[in-house]
Design an enzyme around this catalytic site. Structure first.
Site, mmCIF file in Angstrom:
data_model
loop_
_atom_site.group_PDB
_atom_site.id
_atom_site.type_symbol
_atom_site.label_atom_id
_atom_site.label_comp_id
_atom_site.label_asym_id
_atom_site.label_seq_id
_atom_site.Cartn_x
_atom_site.Cartn_y
_atom_site.Cartn_z
ATOM 1 N N GLU A 267 35.192 3.176 1.972
ATOM 2 C CA GLU A 267 34.096 3.732 1.169
ATOM 3 C C GLU A 267 33.128 4.496 2.077
ATOM 4 O O GLU A 267 32.688 3.984 3.103
ATOM 5 C CB GLU A 267 33.356 2.587 0.469
ATOM 6 C CG GLU A 267 32.158 3.026 -0.350
ATOM 7 C CD GLU A 267 31.371 1.858 -0.914
ATOM 8 O OE1 GLU A 267 30.532 2.092 -1.805
ATOM 9 O OE2 GLU A 267 31.594 0.709 -0.473
ATOM 10 N N LYS A 338 32.510 6.844 -8.664
ATOM 11 C CA LYS A 338 32.199 5.460 -8.994
ATOM 12 C C LYS A 338 31.387 5.369 -10.271
ATOM 13 O O LYS A 338 30.384 6.065 -10.446
ATOM 14 C CB LYS A 338 31.456 4.796 -7.837
ATOM 15 C CG LYS A 338 31.247 3.299 -8.019
ATOM 16 C CD LYS A 338 30.586 2.679 -6.808
ATOM 17 C CE LYS A 338 30.458 1.167 -6.975
ATOM 18 N NZ LYS A 338 29.783 0.541 -5.824
ATOM 19 N N CYS A 390 34.374 -0.610 -4.301
ATOM 20 C CA CYS A 390 33.514 -1.753 -3.978
ATOM 21 C C CYS A 390 33.314 -2.692 -5.156
ATOM 22 O O CYS A 390 34.243 -3.334 -5.637
ATOM 23 C CB CYS A 390 32.187 -1.235 -3.423
ATOM 24 S SG CYS A 390 31.164 -2.520 -2.656
#
Length: 515
Positions: A267, A338, A390
């Protein structure tokens, strides 16, 4: 106020209150990295024994105390990021952590309050317990953007019961933990074998069904992957003078592994904004094509015209296996943004008020924009890749919504450097493995400081890098075909069965009580 203090004083003298707290505390050892999964049944059975057929207020109190222990120990790793990066005085950071734990403890209190309320009016306890916990956990995963961490089902990731994950998902495993714990409770308290026997019989029949109807198997195909763990210190990640050294480090670590079918970086591995890293990405694109492969990396995309900022995954190199040209250009379609943002870390609610208070509320890169909930899979070197960034991996409905029948691997990136050498990163890996068990797709997880790993849900084998090392994991991923029951249908069949079972149980108990 005096009545509340008096009640609290009496409660602290109650041995059952302390037993509820200890039951919640020890539940932590059922999760990773300890993974002593039988302890989950001891803990939840103790909670059942304390609240069994108790009045609403009593049941809610023991549920609250249990929750304080459950989350107080279970998510204690959150304090690492608050104390190290939050910039708050120790008293303020402890108070903030206590506030979070108290908030999360309200959900088991709510579940047991609803159970007590239903029992008083209908005479049924077990079925309302299951439905109440299911509803409370659903709310915990939704309210205030959701925090579905440490559900009971995750304790069974490495237990024999994990075979039900592809059938019911983690949702069903949580209900199984509660059901078996109830059976243990009635067996010990009342010497009644019937509940435990009935629950065990249902699970045995379900296990036979899973073994008989098992649509997933290895296809015989595999791809080689190179997972690059940069081990960049969190304090250095967003310092401008470290941007190029970080990017060159990842490039140098990759140079020896271009022969892999797929190279993956963590990430935001590239700390520069995408619009400013265009030349670097194009050179990566050319290098990947030259070596007949593709690379996926995390990067931050700030769009100056709309003032939106996305936590993004982009693919460079070959899109299809038979391609001979690169694909990368700024805002090309082969990317993922995301959707499920982390509160405080990636967006700040009431930011006009909170940001001036402390550095905790004004962290670098804490003003992200949500991507779409459902997006296309990434395509790299001909492979279809189901991505999650994540925190998103903890949301099963979100991950399943982006699953496709042709998804080859489940791919997740993270940066758990925020949480140091705590049990947080290990719990994060455990949650990721549960998603792989649900969807029956191999998991590829790459992080900045670990846990970086590949996991096969059929063989249940995991290959990992050591934490806090800069290293590259090179291994083969064996592809899996077929669609699991959970991948096809999600949790709605089990919600339907749960509601019907609860209604039938309540009606039967109510009529029996009336007679």
């Amino acid at each position: 106020m005096a009545k509340i203090l008096t009640r609290l004083k009496h409660s602290l003298k109650d041995i059952k209150t302390w037993l509820a707290l200890v039951a919640g505390l020890v539940l932590t050892f059922a999760y990773a990295p300890f993974s002593f999964w039988p302890l989950a049944f001891v803990s939840v059975a103790t909670l059942c024994a304390l609240t069994y057929k108790q009045p609403t207020k009593t049941a809610a109190w023991y549920g609250l105390v249990f929750g304080l222990g459950w989350f107080g120990a279970g998510i204690s790793w959150v304090h690492v990021s608050i104390s190290q990066f939050g910039g708050l005085p120790i008293i303020a950071s402890i108070a903030l952590m206590a506030l979070l734990v108290c908030y999360l403890a309200l959900y088991p209190a709510l579940a047991l309050a609803m159970t007590g309320w239903a029992y008083k009016r209908t005479g049924s306890w077990f079925a309302p317990l299951l439905l109440s916990f299911a509803c409370a956990e659903w709310l915990r995963g939704k309210l205030l953007t959701g925090f579905p961490w440490l559900s009971f089902g995750y304790t069974q990731t490495d237990s024999p019961l994990n075979l039900f994950a592809s059938l019911t998902g983690e949702f069903g495993l949580s209900l199984i933990v509660i059901a078996l714990s109830y059976g243990i409770c009635t067996l010990v308290r009342e010497r009644r074998w019937a509940p435990m026997f009935s629950i065990s019989l249902v699970l045995a029949l379900a296990a036979l069904f899973v073994q008989w109807w098992h649509p997933n198997s290895h296809t015989g195909k595999h791809l080689s992957v190179a997972l690059v763990q940069g081990n960049i210190k969190q304090s250095m990640r967003w310092e401008p003078e470290n941007f190029w050294p970080t990017m060159l480090k990842y490039q140098d670590m990759t140079r020896k592994h271009w022969n892999a079918d797929l190279v993956v970086w963590p990430e935001a591995a590239i700390p520069e904004l995408e619009v400013h890293a265009n030349q670097f990405l194009q050179s990566l694109d050319a290098a990947a094509v030259f070596n007949n492969t593709a690379l996926i990396t995390g990067i931050v995309d700030y769009q100056y015209d709309t003032r939106t900022i996305y936590n993004t995954l982009v693919v460079v190199g070959k899109e299809q296996a038979d391609s001979s040209e690169g694909q990368y250009k700024y805002l090309h379609r082969n990317r993922y943004r995301k959707h499920q943002l982390l509160p405080i870390g990636e967006f700040v609610p009431f930011e006009d008020w909170l940001r001036p208070l402390a550095p905790l509320f004004d962290l670098p890169m804490s003003s992200f924009t949500r991507g779409e909930r459902v997006q296309q899979n990434l395509v790299a070197n001909g492979y279809h890749i189901l991505p999650a960034i994540c925190y998103e991996i903890a949301f099963p409905d979100l991950v399943r919504a982006n699953y496709r029948s042709d998804s080859d691997i489940l791919f997740t990136v993270s940066n758990d450097a925020w949480f140091g050498d705590s049990h947080g990163p290990h719990q994060h890996m455990q949650i990721s493995r549960m998603r792989a068990l649900e969807l029956m797709r191999p998991l590829v997880r790459v992080t900045n400081t670990g846990v970086t790993a590949v996991y096969d849900p059929l063989s249940e084998k995991q290959i990992s890098l050591a934490q806090f090392t800069d290293d590259v994991l090179v291994t083969d991923v064996h592809l899996i075909g077929g669609n699991s029951f959970y991948a096809r249908h999600g949790t709605w069949p089990w919600w339907t069965i749960l509601v019907i079972f609860t209604l039938a149980s309540v009606i039967w108990s109510y009529r029996k009580k009336g007679a």
